[in-house]
Design an enzyme around this catalytic site. Structure first.
Site, PDB file in Angstrom:
ATOM      1  CB  SER A 162      -0.968  -0.028   1.192  1.00 48.19           C
ATOM      2  OG  SER A 162      -1.963   0.953   1.079  1.00 48.19           O
ATOM      3  NE  ARG A 232      -8.880   2.211  10.702  1.00 53.15           N
ATOM      4  CZ  ARG A 232      -7.870   1.560  10.159  1.00 53.15           C
ATOM      5  NH1 ARG A 232      -7.193   2.136   9.179  1.00 53.15           N
ATOM      6  NH2 ARG A 232      -7.506   0.359  10.573  1.00 53.15           N
ATOM      7  CG  ASP A 328      -6.347  -3.748  -3.764  1.00 51.68           C
ATOM      8  OD1 ASP A 328      -7.145  -2.816  -3.556  1.00 51.68           O
ATOM      9  OD2 ASP A 328      -5.121  -3.652  -3.550  1.00 51.68           O
ATOM     10  CG  HIS A 361      -5.732  -2.137  -0.125  1.00 50.19           C
ATOM     11  ND1 HIS A 361      -4.794  -2.104  -1.126  1.00 50.19           N
ATOM     12  CD2 HIS A 361      -5.222  -1.389   0.898  1.00 50.19           C
ATOM     13  CE1 HIS A 361      -3.767  -1.364  -0.748  1.00 50.19           C
ATOM     14  NE2 HIS A 361      -4.003  -0.924   0.474  1.00 50.19           N
TER      15      HIS A 361
END
Length: 381
Positions: A162, A232, A328, A361
């Site tokens: 990432s 978040r 992803d 992901h």
């Protein structure tokens, strides 16, 4: 210190000891930044695992993701939870600390010991929004300064998933002689409009919280916890896959047999996201979230090198491995293919694999045995 860690490969395997050391490096000179400013007294908090060999040729730098930190294989000091890649780093594991000297540094702008917006400025007050806007390349400048301080001229490998993959690519492009191997997992060479859009929703949630106070909430009790929690929650959705959410949660209700016809967390997925948001506020600084997401949004490796991605790797002698996951949708396989094509155009040795996993992901952090084999094989070459 020594922590006892269990190998994730088998529940029946005995725990293995991993030697962990925590350090803080204060840079002797100002760190120049892409924005034209520089930072004095930069501190870099990092952890090491294993032993550096005599010729300093066995170092592996692990770069962490947006909400990660240096505690890659040791308990988190705030939450007490195991390291975020405990299944990957340790004796006999794919990143084998019996063989490699593993380094993981908290990035510039973060809040786990490295210099960031919560750090004290020269006037003795927290930087807050006076902290300069940083880039991924600035973060890597900090990593390079750390390697210089450790006397490590060339890494055996740099590894990142990432945002960590962005750092690995930036190191390979801008300091091409500093790593012999580059492993990039579930990442991209630039942030898309969709990526930027999700980050902007999160930033606006934080800044719309009255407790943000223009970023000057330090010492005022609680900060913008509600806004950070929403940020978040929004981001966490992008880390999952539709398949994974359906399998884990579906439309099942949370601790009830009927809908409440209100706005409580009726569904399990709602309860899960609220928990993720609230627990995040215990360990992360809201201003750091603003700065790090902005750094990711600014990342465009082709733009940094004249508009052609292949030119970013023209000076590299490293070998590369790119890994993507079929579920992803944040950094889909097409992003990794673009990097692979650019590396081929630059004449760099590159291998590329798309792995199947239901986790989206976040697959690089979870139990995907095929990833273990790819990492072990690539680093073992």
């Amino acid at each position: 210190m020594t922590a006892r860690l269990a190998s994730p490969k088998s529940a029946d395997m005995a725990t293995a000891a991993i030697q962990t050391s925590s350090h803080v490096l204060e840079l002797a000179h100002p760190l120049p930044l892409d924005g034209g400013q520089s930072l004095d007294g930069v501190r870099i908090s990092y952890e090491t695992y294993g032993q550096l060999n005599a010729d300093k040729s066995n170092a592996v730098l692990i770069c962490h993701a947006l909400t990660g930190d240096q505690h890659v294989a040791s308990p988190h000091p705030i939450t007490g939870k195991p390291g975020w890649w405990i299944r990957m780093v340790g004796p006999g594991l794919p990143i084998d600390t019996d063989r490699f000297f593993v380094i993981c540094a908290n990035v510039l702008g973060s809040c786990m010991g490295s210099t960031g917006p919560a750090s004290m400025a020269a006037d003795g007050q927290p930087y807050g929004m006076r902290f300069p806007v940083i880039t991924i390349r600035d973060m890597v400048r900090g990593h390079v300064a750390l390697l210089d301080a450790l006397g490590i001229a060339t890494l055996h490998a740099v590894v990142g998933g990432s945002m960590g993959g962005m750092q690995a690519l930036s190191l390979a492009a801008n300091w091409p002689q500093r790593a012999r191997a580059v492993l990039v997992i579930a990442s991209t060479a630039r942030h898309s409009a969709q990526n930027i859009a999700f980050h902007e929703v999160g930033r606006q949630a934080i800044m719309a919280d009255p407790k943000w106070q223009g970023g000057d909430y330090y010492g005022a009790g609680k900060g913008p916890e509600a806004g950070l929690a929403v940020a978040r929650m929004a981001a966490h959705i992008t880390y999952l896959s539709e398949e994974g959410m359906h399998e884990k949660f579906g439309r099942r209700l949370q601790n009830r047999t009927a809908k409440t016809f209100g706005f409580d967390a009726d569904f399990q997925i709602e309860s899960y996201l609220r928990h993720q948001g609230l627990s995040f506020t215990d360990r992360f600084d809201a201003n750091s979230y603003l700065y790090i997401t902005r750094a990711m949004d600014y990342f465009d490796l082709a733009e940094e090198h004249g508009g052609r991605l292949a030119d970013a790797f023209a000076g590299s002698d490293a070998r590369f491995c790119l890994v993507s996951f079929d579920t992803d949708w944040l950094y889909p396989t097409s992003e990794s293919r673009t990097i692979a094509h650019a590396l081929n155009a630059a004449g760099a040795p590159v291998s590329f694999v798309e792995l199947s996993a239901p986790f989206g992901h976040d697959s690089f952090l979870l139990d995907v045995p095929a990833l273990d084999r790819v990492i072990a094989g690539f680093l073992g070459q």
